[in-house]
Design a protein around this motif. Sequence first.
Motif, mmCIF file in Angstrom:
data_model
loop_
_atom_site.group_PDB
_atom_site.id
_atom_site.type_symbol
_atom_site.label_atom_id
_atom_site.label_comp_id
_atom_site.label_asym_id
_atom_site.label_seq_id
_atom_site.Cartn_x
_atom_site.Cartn_y
_atom_site.Cartn_z
ATOM 1 N N LEU A 261 15.694 39.333 -18.917
ATOM 2 C CA LEU A 261 15.597 40.395 -19.934
ATOM 3 C C LEU A 261 15.903 39.872 -21.318
ATOM 4 C CD1 LEU A 261 17.576 43.118 -18.038
ATOM 5 C CD2 LEU A 261 15.181 43.259 -18.620
ATOM 6 N N ALA A 262 16.633 38.741 -21.340
ATOM 7 C CA ALA A 262 17.172 38.321 -22.639
ATOM 8 C C ALA A 262 16.087 37.806 -23.576
ATOM 9 C CB ALA A 262 18.226 37.239 -22.423
ATOM 10 N N GLY A 263 15.024 37.215 -23.033
ATOM 11 C CA GLY A 263 14.068 36.553 -23.921
ATOM 12 C C GLY A 263 12.950 37.437 -24.438
ATOM 13 N N SER A 264 12.876 38.698 -23.974
ATOM 14 C CA SER A 264 11.741 39.513 -24.393
ATOM 15 C C SER A 264 12.225 40.882 -24.840
ATOM 16 C CB SER A 264 10.771 39.675 -23.246
ATOM 17 O OG SER A 264 11.424 40.344 -22.185
ATOM 18 N N ARG A 265 11.425 41.504 -25.682
ATOM 19 C CA ARG A 265 11.756 42.862 -26.105
ATOM 20 C C ARG A 265 10.531 43.728 -25.919
ATOM 21 N NH1 ARG A 265 9.050 44.059 -30.649
ATOM 22 N NH2 ARG A 265 8.330 42.309 -31.854
ATOM 23 N N TRP A 266 10.751 45.035 -25.873
ATOM 24 C CA TRP A 266 9.624 45.950 -25.748
ATOM 25 C C TRP A 266 8.924 46.078 -27.093
ATOM 26 C CZ3 TRP A 266 8.342 46.505 -21.072
ATOM 27 C CH2 TRP A 266 9.275 46.647 -20.066
ATOM 28 N N LEU A 267 7.704 46.648 -27.081
ATOM 29 C CA LEU A 267 6.958 46.884 -28.330
ATOM 30 C C LEU A 267 7.725 47.873 -29.183
ATOM 31 C CD1 LEU A 267 3.233 47.602 -27.432
ATOM 32 C CD2 LEU A 267 4.170 45.590 -28.455
ATOM 33 N N THR A 268 7.713 47.687 -30.503
ATOM 34 C CA THR A 268 8.323 48.711 -31.351
ATOM 35 C C THR A 268 7.357 49.878 -31.479
ATOM 36 O OG1 THR A 268 7.362 47.703 -33.286
ATOM 37 C CG2 THR A 268 9.615 47.075 -32.728
ATOM 38 N N LYS A 269 7.866 50.971 -32.035
ATOM 39 C CA LYS A 269 7.057 52.195 -32.127
ATOM 40 C C LYS A 269 5.817 51.925 -32.966
ATOM 41 C CE LYS A 269 7.285 56.838 -33.740
ATOM 42 N NZ LYS A 269 7.679 57.456 -34.929
ATOM 43 N N ILE A 270 5.954 51.127 -34.044
ATOM 44 C CA ILE A 270 4.809 50.882 -34.927
ATOM 45 C C ILE A 270 3.753 50.053 -34.215
ATOM 46 C CG2 ILE A 270 4.128 49.852 -37.087
ATOM 47 C CD1 ILE A 270 6.957 50.471 -38.026
ATOM 48 N N GLU A 271 4.236 49.059 -33.434
ATOM 49 C CA GLU A 271 3.267 48.232 -32.713
ATOM 50 C C GLU A 271 2.505 49.077 -31.703
ATOM 51 O OE1 GLU A 271 5.609 45.121 -31.132
ATOM 52 O OE2 GLU A 271 5.649 43.987 -32.991
ATOM 53 N N LEU A 272 3.222 49.997 -31.049
ATOM 54 C CA LEU A 272 2.551 50.862 -30.070
ATOM 55 C C LEU A 272 1.548 51.775 -30.762
ATOM 56 C CD1 LEU A 272 2.579 51.461 -27.077
ATOM 57 C CD2 LEU A 272 4.142 53.313 -27.522
ATOM 58 N N GLU A 273 1.935 52.280 -31.941
ATOM 59 C CA GLU A 273 1.007 53.146 -32.695
ATOM 60 C C GLU A 273 -0.257 52.388 -33.054
ATOM 61 O OE1 GLU A 273 2.995 54.706 -36.114
ATOM 62 O OE2 GLU A 273 3.760 56.427 -35.032
ATOM 63 N N GLU A 274 -0.069 51.102 -33.445
ATOM 64 C CA GLU A 274 -1.250 50.300 -33.804
ATOM 65 C C GLU A 274 -2.119 50.052 -32.596
ATOM 66 O OE1 GLU A 274 -0.117 46.705 -35.697
ATOM 67 O OE2 GLU A 274 0.740 47.780 -37.399
ATOM 68 N N ILE B 209 2.684 45.028 -17.342
ATOM 69 C CA ILE B 209 3.943 45.164 -18.090
ATOM 70 C C ILE B 209 3.975 44.191 -19.261
ATOM 71 C CG2 ILE B 209 6.450 44.997 -17.947
ATOM 72 C CD1 ILE B 209 6.264 45.768 -15.058
ATOM 73 N N GLN B 210 3.388 42.998 -19.053
ATOM 74 C CA GLN B 210 3.462 42.002 -20.125
ATOM 75 C C GLN B 210 2.712 42.429 -21.370
ATOM 76 O OE1 GLN B 210 2.082 38.390 -18.470
ATOM 77 N NE2 GLN B 210 4.053 37.948 -17.504
ATOM 78 N N LYS B 211 1.755 43.367 -21.199
ATOM 79 C CA LYS B 211 1.048 43.853 -22.389
ATOM 80 C C LYS B 211 2.009 44.543 -23.344
ATOM 81 C CE LYS B 211 -2.743 45.766 -20.237
ATOM 82 N NZ LYS B 211 -3.666 46.894 -20.155
ATOM 83 N N PHE B 212 3.114 45.085 -22.810
ATOM 84 C CA PHE B 212 4.003 45.879 -23.641
ATOM 85 C C PHE B 212 5.292 45.175 -23.983
ATOM 86 C CE2 PHE B 212 1.226 49.254 -23.273
ATOM 87 C CZ PHE B 212 0.861 49.443 -21.962
ATOM 88 N N SER B 213 5.358 43.866 -23.753
ATOM 89 C CA SER B 213 6.588 43.171 -24.138
ATOM 90 C C SER B 213 6.236 42.014 -25.036
ATOM 91 C CB SER B 213 7.341 42.685 -22.910
ATOM 92 O OG SER B 213 6.601 41.697 -22.268
ATOM 93 N N ARG B 214 7.162 41.712 -25.963
ATOM 94 C CA ARG B 214 6.957 40.593 -26.877
ATOM 95 C C ARG B 214 8.096 39.612 -26.699
ATOM 96 N NH1 ARG B 214 2.727 42.171 -27.373
ATOM 97 N NH2 ARG B 214 1.756 43.501 -28.910
ATOM 98 N N GLU B 215 7.837 38.367 -27.001
ATOM 99 C CA GLU B 215 8.877 37.345 -26.895
ATOM 100 C C GLU B 215 9.791 37.403 -28.102
ATOM 101 O OE1 GLU B 215 8.136 34.765 -23.559
ATOM 102 O OE2 GLU B 215 8.974 33.851 -25.363
ATOM 103 N N VAL B 216 11.086 37.253 -27.839
ATOM 104 C CA VAL B 216 12.031 37.185 -28.954
ATOM 105 C C VAL B 216 12.267 35.712 -29.272
ATOM 106 C CG1 VAL B 216 14.408 37.608 -29.615
ATOM 107 C CG2 VAL B 216 13.154 39.336 -28.387
ATOM 108 N N PRO B 217 12.072 35.292 -30.510
ATOM 109 C CA PRO B 217 12.254 33.859 -30.790
ATOM 110 C C PRO B 217 13.723 33.473 -30.679
ATOM 111 C CG PRO B 217 11.846 35.069 -32.811
ATOM 112 C CD PRO B 217 11.651 36.035 -31.698
ATOM 113 N N VAL B 218 13.997 32.479 -29.827
ATOM 114 C CA VAL B 218 15.378 32.083 -29.558
ATOM 115 C C VAL B 218 15.851 31.022 -30.546
ATOM 116 C CG1 VAL B 218 16.901 31.305 -27.713
ATOM 117 C CG2 VAL B 218 14.846 32.556 -27.162
#
Lengths: 215, 349
Positions: free
Chosen positions: B147-160, B194-203
Amino acid sequence: RLVQVRWSRYNPSYLEPEVNKELYQKPLEELTEEEREQMELKAVRPIKAAPPTLSSSVFSDPMISKFTNMMMKDGNKVLARSLMTQTLEAIKRKQLEKYHKAPENEKETIECNPYVIFHQALKNCQPIIGLSNITKGGKTYQVPVPLKDNRKRFLAMKWMITECRENKHRRTLMPEKLSQELLLAFNNEGPIIKKKHVLHKMAEANRAYAHFRWW
Amino acid sequence: LRLIHTTTAVQRKNVGASGPEKYTEAFIKKQIEEFNLGKRHLANMMGEDPETFTQEDIDKAIAYLFPSGLFDKQARPMMKHPTEIFPEQRKIQWGEDGRPFHFLFYTGKQSYYSLMHETYEKLLNVQKYQDQLIAQDLPLQKEKRNLAGSRWLTKIELEEMLLEKLSDDDYSRFIQLVQKLMALPGSDIEEKYIQKFSREVPVQMQKVVIEPLQHDERGVAFSTGEGRRKTARATAVVYDNGTGKMTVNGKGILHYFPVLQDREQLLFPFQFLDRVGKHDTVCTVSGGGRSAQAGAIRLACAKALRSFVTEKEVEFMRQAGLLTVDPRVKERKKPGQEGARRKFTWKKR
């Protein structure tokens, strides 16, 4: 469900700092599953800066700092902190007096640590249920509602401070009055405990409206 | 003063969701053809090969041919592919007879509800798969995804992505549903979805270079650190083999910081690393108030101590919040209000 109105200068991905030294010195095997996940998360996410009131020394206590902040007026933290230290000193002096006057067999039962007295007194003052105003059919009813931990602590501290500010003789100073109230609350006596019992009785009296609560 | 995090009202508006299309498809096609022609002309003008003329070359050429002194980068002349200039928009969702194409059109948020339906379908699929596994007595796989390396889409990204406006409530419901889907044991089959809706967080943000220790004339090791808090700027030089003396702007700490809280903050990094009486410190500080100066010196000392200490302990310091710059500053006063938040007294008449 509450909408966020306040914003913070930190990105929401920032986590709270953990100041306790002992947690960092624990070897890996002793950690539970959840703690391991937490550690992994902390290794990746950025962390907020520790606020000036928080420190890893033995003397900093989150409950005491919260109480000091609530006592503070117009941002005068120096005065609030000095009042707090004087209160703790007064509690210690009173307890030591009692200790030296007591006979041998009772000496062990007397608690001298002011921090322990403070925590126990606030714990005794915390109400269990509170009342909430719910408007139904035009009339507002006082409905008994379970309180969250934060709310309980806040109410206990608020009652303590208002009690000490209002119901005292003009010449008595705040530390003395506070130490008196804390010692009474530690023994489950005093006006604040009475207030808590009154609230509980009101909640018990309005028990019939408890089903109006929907959360 | 860049705002680090604010409410969504301040962030850019989603043009794609604002209304029916303002540019037709034919218009955009024509723009693309014109852009490609223009690209070839530009390449000829600059003497480059039209086939291998990249976007960077276009930008450099335009900056050379049309130099502009304007500050705003968006206001300067630019030549980009039309898909970057004209944002994606919803096409008209009903046919010539007025009948809408999508069956959820009359809900108002057709793409959002169709997305929710799809996600729920995947959830039911996973549950059926789980039931099948249980019926065949096979063990349920429980692989914990990182869970640590990825985050969900933000609201703006989902809107786009959906080209539709969403409310906070809709967004949180969708995220809850996807989290529920991910939490089920047999969700490996729907991994791609699921991967369509998650983005990588740069470590890589944690890779800060720790400076090596320097030695002064007497052979004592020392290191410097800089810190800031609100308007205060501080520099600290931490010497090894010391007695724990601290000097601030030439004065001792008892003299400079009469308040106990500030002195506690100064000693915080040393106390955290159990090195209270071992280092001598000389600090200079300017600007800010009493508490801000204490915070600045604390940060400077913590940064200086990094060179004396192992990497693990540096990581512990970071997790205790000693190494982050505190971004909180005084909020500006707004016009029409008395202070930053306080409004003028409301008078009925």
